[in-house]
Design an enzyme around this catalytic site. Sequence first.
Site, PDB file in Angstrom:
ATOM      1  N   TRP A 100      36.440  36.206  -6.076  1.00 42.70           N
ATOM      2  CA  TRP A 100      36.132  34.878  -5.530  1.00 42.70           C
ATOM      3  C   TRP A 100      36.776  33.781  -6.369  1.00 42.70           C
ATOM      4  CZ3 TRP A 100      35.109  35.530  -0.823  1.00 42.70           C
ATOM      5  CH2 TRP A 100      34.320  36.576  -0.391  1.00 42.70           C
ATOM      6  N   ASP A 167      30.853  27.888  -8.717  1.00 45.77           N
ATOM      7  CA  ASP A 167      30.535  28.591  -7.474  1.00 45.77           C
ATOM      8  C   ASP A 167      29.294  29.432  -7.756  1.00 45.77           C
ATOM      9  OD1 ASP A 167      30.313  30.314  -5.350  1.00 45.77           O
ATOM     10  OD2 ASP A 167      32.348  31.124  -5.480  1.00 45.77           O
ATOM     11  N   LYS A 191      22.807  34.229   0.495  1.00 47.35           N
ATOM     12  CA  LYS A 191      22.200  35.262  -0.361  1.00 47.35           C
ATOM     13  C   LYS A 191      20.739  34.877  -0.608  1.00 47.35           C
ATOM     14  CE  LYS A 191      26.558  36.434  -1.169  1.00 47.35           C
ATOM     15  NZ  LYS A 191      27.254  37.323  -0.272  1.00 47.35           N
TER      16      LYS A 191
HETATM   17  N1  PLP Z   1      31.849  32.972  -3.704  1.00 44.87           N
HETATM   18  C1  PLP Z   1      31.014  33.993  -3.980  1.00 44.87           C
HETATM   19  C2  PLP Z   1      30.509  34.174  -5.381  1.00 44.87           C
HETATM   20  C3  PLP Z   1      30.613  34.868  -2.960  1.00 44.87           C
HETATM   21  O1  PLP Z   1      29.780  35.876  -3.214  1.00 44.87           O
HETATM   22  C4  PLP Z   1      31.098  34.652  -1.637  1.00 44.87           C
HETATM   23  C5  PLP Z   1      30.694  35.535  -0.539  1.00 44.87           C
HETATM   24  O2  PLP Z   1      30.001  36.494  -0.697  1.00 44.87           O
HETATM   25  C6  PLP Z   1      31.976  33.583  -1.411  1.00 44.87           C
HETATM   26  C7  PLP Z   1      32.317  32.760  -2.472  1.00 44.87           C
HETATM   27  C8  PLP Z   1      32.532  33.311  -0.055  1.00 44.87           C
HETATM   28  O3  PLP Z   1      31.532  32.759   0.712  1.00 44.87           O
HETATM   29  P1  PLP Z   1      31.717  32.424   2.259  1.00 44.87           P
HETATM   30  O4  PLP Z   1      31.810  33.731   2.964  1.00 44.87           O
HETATM   31  O5  PLP Z   1      30.496  31.632   2.566  1.00 44.87           O
HETATM   32  O6  PLP Z   1      32.962  31.634   2.426  1.00 44.87           O
END
Ligand code: PLP
Length: 355
Positions: A100, A167, A191
């Site tokens: 991520w 994040d 989550k």
């Molecule tokens: N950042 C983290 C730490 C994640 O766990 C996730 C998805 O699981 C995301 C970003 C991406 O999120 P989204 O699917 O809402 O774009």
Amino acid sequence: MKYNFGAGPCILPQEVFKQASEAVLNFNGTGLSILEISHRAPEFEAVMDESVHLVKELLNVPSGYSVLFLQGGASLQFSMVPANLLAEGQTAAYLDTGAWASKAMKEAKLFGNVQVVASSKESNYTYIPKDYEIPADAAYFHCTSNNTIFGTELFSFPKTPVPMVSDMSSDIFSREINVEDFGLIYAGAQKNLGPAGVVLVLVKDELLGKSGRKLPSMLDYKIHADNKSLYNTPPVFSIYTAMLNLRWLKAKGGVGQMEKENTAKAAALYEEIDRNPIFKGTCQPEDRSRMNVCFVTENPEHEKPFLKLAEERGMIGIKGHRSVGGFRASIYNALPITSVYSLVEVMQEFAQKNA
Ligand code: PLP
């Protein structure tokens, strides 16, 4: 009996799902569905106000921050953060702790320079780098507080000479944080907060409007802040369900209590992983996540039979992410410790038969 160890989307307590489902048919006795009432109606304004209020109360958000409920998931925040905070020619510092973080860096490069201050990529992200410097002239420092895929967590945040952006998609509301240490926090809801479709952003107002960039309205935090997250039609059901979940969290004793329970759940599971001869953890012990517990079997031949046994015993969603393999047990706020004990029992049962 089913035990949901899935990594998402939307792991909430049964009672929250029940209340949310009731509101789909009859919202607060109005005879109308939460899905059909106007998002400009006083009834929905009250939902938005309570949601913002609960976020502020539960995370102890100081004044000078806007609390926004936006769309596009955490993935759109990978772009919105640099679009709003990184002026052309400026550099942003990123800590590369997983998939991520890498995706966030990829998007930031579209807006300015990215300096990777440290990375654990060479070890397939099994640890959190701790020895690095953040340049004092960076526009901001970005980190991922919990790495959902690789199962590592930042237990402490660095002191930064520049605004810190984090994040927190997979650990928001699972642990106490000092919001004042951050310039911006974002979290995809799905989550610990609510259904997919809404992303929570906490942003220090003084950081806004400084990039000098003309932004499309939907990408401009200031426009969303000025319009109290009602610039366009908000994801009403996701926000309403998040509000119900925040009420549940408050009634449970708040984020501090949640952190205690999450720490106990993680300890019980890691203890078994370390004790049981069949299994081993994939991450450095001091960085092991309290939300996503990643482990493998010492003998690869044990992987499939263990998964089969666990599924027979009602365990759902424990298959590991393809980048790590093995198993990932996600133990978000809504998962009771009794579910962890049940998983531990299955691990012990498997070891008795196979060790
Ligand atoms: N950042 C983290 C730490 C994640 O766990 C996730 C998805 O699981 C995301 C970003 C991406 O999120 P989204 O699917 O809402 O774009």
